[in-house]
Design an enzyme around this catalytic site. Sequence first.
Site, PDB file in Angstrom:
ATOM      1  N   GLU A  70     -15.700  28.311 -13.756  1.00 22.27           N
ATOM      2  CA  GLU A  70     -14.257  28.224 -13.506  1.00 22.27           C
ATOM      3  C   GLU A  70     -14.011  26.899 -12.785  1.00 22.27           C
ATOM      4  OE1 GLU A  70     -12.120  30.411 -14.779  1.00 22.27           O
ATOM      5  OE2 GLU A  70     -10.600  29.017 -14.062  1.00 22.27           O
ATOM      6  N   SER A  71     -13.308  25.986 -13.451  1.00 23.43           N
ATOM      7  CA  SER A  71     -13.208  24.636 -12.903  1.00 23.43           C
ATOM      8  C   SER A  71     -12.503  24.596 -11.552  1.00 23.43           C
ATOM      9  CB  SER A  71     -12.519  23.703 -13.894  1.00 23.43           C
ATOM     10  OG  SER A  71     -11.291  24.242 -14.314  1.00 23.43           O
TER      11      SER A  71
ATOM     12  N   CYS B  66     -17.911  22.329 -20.608  1.00 23.09           N
ATOM     13  CA  CYS B  66     -16.733  23.185 -20.442  1.00 23.09           C
ATOM     14  C   CYS B  66     -16.037  22.928 -19.091  1.00 23.09           C
ATOM     15  CB  CYS B  66     -17.129  24.640 -20.652  1.00 23.09           C
ATOM     16  SG  CYS B  66     -15.713  25.664 -21.091  1.00 23.09           S
TER      17      CYS B  66
ATOM     18  N   ILE C 122     -15.688  29.080 -24.939  1.00 28.51           N
ATOM     19  CA  ILE C 122     -15.248  30.187 -24.084  1.00 28.51           C
ATOM     20  C   ILE C 122     -14.112  29.673 -23.202  1.00 28.51           C
ATOM     21  CG2 ILE C 122     -15.953  31.887 -22.351  1.00 28.51           C
ATOM     22  CD1 ILE C 122     -18.883  31.432 -23.326  1.00 28.51           C
ATOM     23  N   ARG C 123     -12.911  30.098 -23.512  1.00 24.85           N
ATOM     24  CA  ARG C 123     -11.717  29.583 -22.804  1.00 24.85           C
ATOM     25  C   ARG C 123     -11.866  28.064 -22.598  1.00 24.85           C
ATOM     26  NH1 ARG C 123      -9.735  31.375 -17.909  1.00 24.85           N
ATOM     27  NH2 ARG C 123     -11.812  31.701 -17.119  1.00 24.85           N
TER      28      ARG C 123
ATOM     29  N   HIS D 152     -20.576  25.261 -25.229  1.00 27.84           N
ATOM     30  CA  HIS D 152     -21.717  25.637 -24.382  1.00 27.84           C
ATOM     31  C   HIS D 152     -23.056  25.510 -25.117  1.00 27.84           C
ATOM     32  CE1 HIS D 152     -19.579  27.374 -20.886  1.00 27.84           C
ATOM     33  NE2 HIS D 152     -18.630  27.610 -21.774  1.00 27.84           N
TER      34      HIS D 152
ATOM     35  N   GLU E 193     -25.842  25.244 -23.856  1.00 27.37           N
ATOM     36  CA  GLU E 193     -26.873  25.971 -23.103  1.00 27.37           C
ATOM     37  C   GLU E 193     -26.918  27.451 -23.483  1.00 27.37           C
ATOM     38  OE1 GLU E 193     -23.976  25.153 -22.029  1.00 27.37           O
ATOM     39  OE2 GLU E 193     -23.187  26.690 -20.676  1.00 27.37           O
TER      40      GLU E 193
HETATM   41  N1  GLN Z   1     -11.389  27.988 -18.651  1.00 22.12           N
HETATM   42  C1  GLN Z   1     -12.327  27.538 -17.672  1.00 22.12           C
HETATM   43  C2  GLN Z   1     -11.673  26.567 -16.710  1.00 22.12           C
HETATM   44  O1  GLN Z   1     -10.573  26.148 -16.898  1.00 22.12           O
HETATM   45  C3  GLN Z   1     -13.542  26.892 -18.306  1.00 22.12           C
HETATM   46  C4  GLN Z   1     -14.324  27.939 -19.043  1.00 22.12           C
HETATM   47  C5  GLN Z   1     -15.781  27.648 -19.186  1.00 22.12           C
HETATM   48  O2  GLN Z   1     -16.362  26.831 -18.482  1.00 22.12           O
HETATM   49  N2  GLN Z   1     -16.402  28.397 -20.058  1.00 22.12           N
HETATM   50  O3  GLN Z   1     -12.259  26.230 -15.764  1.00 22.12           O
END
Ligand code: GLN
Length: 197
Positions: A47-48, A78, A134-135, A170, A172
């Site tokens: 989560e950034s 990500c 993923i998002r 991703h 990884e």
């Molecule tokens: N949606 C996340 C963000 O805004 C990033 C998602 C991820 O790292 N898989 O931080």
Amino acid sequence: MKIGVLAVQGAVAEHIQMLSRLNTEAIPIRLPSELDGLDAVVIPGGESTTIGKLLSDYKLMEPIRELADQGFPIFGTCAGMILLAKRVADSSLEPLGVMDIEVKRNAFGRQVDSFETDLAIPVLGDGTFHGIFIRAPMVEKAESGVEILCQLYNNAVAVKQGKILACAFHPELTDDLRFHRYFLDLVTGDALAESNC
Ligand code: GLN
């Protein structure tokens, strides 16, 4: 070669495992002093906003910015890509700002819209690369010094500037070592100089 994987939050173990499979020493790092003696850093997904806040709390923002200024190799996946960006659209998040890109968070929709697709990434060779999103963010703008390594729906999802590498997906979480190997080649200077797709 010794790579530090930023271990404040997110998919840390998976990156360490990929790098270990490439016979490279990889260690989790949380403290500014742990940056000493490293050849590169990986900023994982997660989560950034949380990672950004913890980077500030752990006093890692400035040391990482200084290293980036000196050409130190960094690989962000990500959320890691979001943190590397100069600008994050519609967000109060303070990124590291070491890559000349503007990114949009959750650009492909909400969690239920996470998806997987095969990507063409010419620097990795002919076979496609399985992209797990993923998002995921996307790159909305990239300045001229940024090389686009991969696009999806006409938006960049993998980019490189000097020795800084970032992708929205991703690697990884796959079995495919090619993206991490490409990063290690950047660290050692073995990657091809010209890589725009
Ligand atoms: N949606 C996340 C963000 O805004 C990033 C998602 C991820 O790292 N898989 O931080």
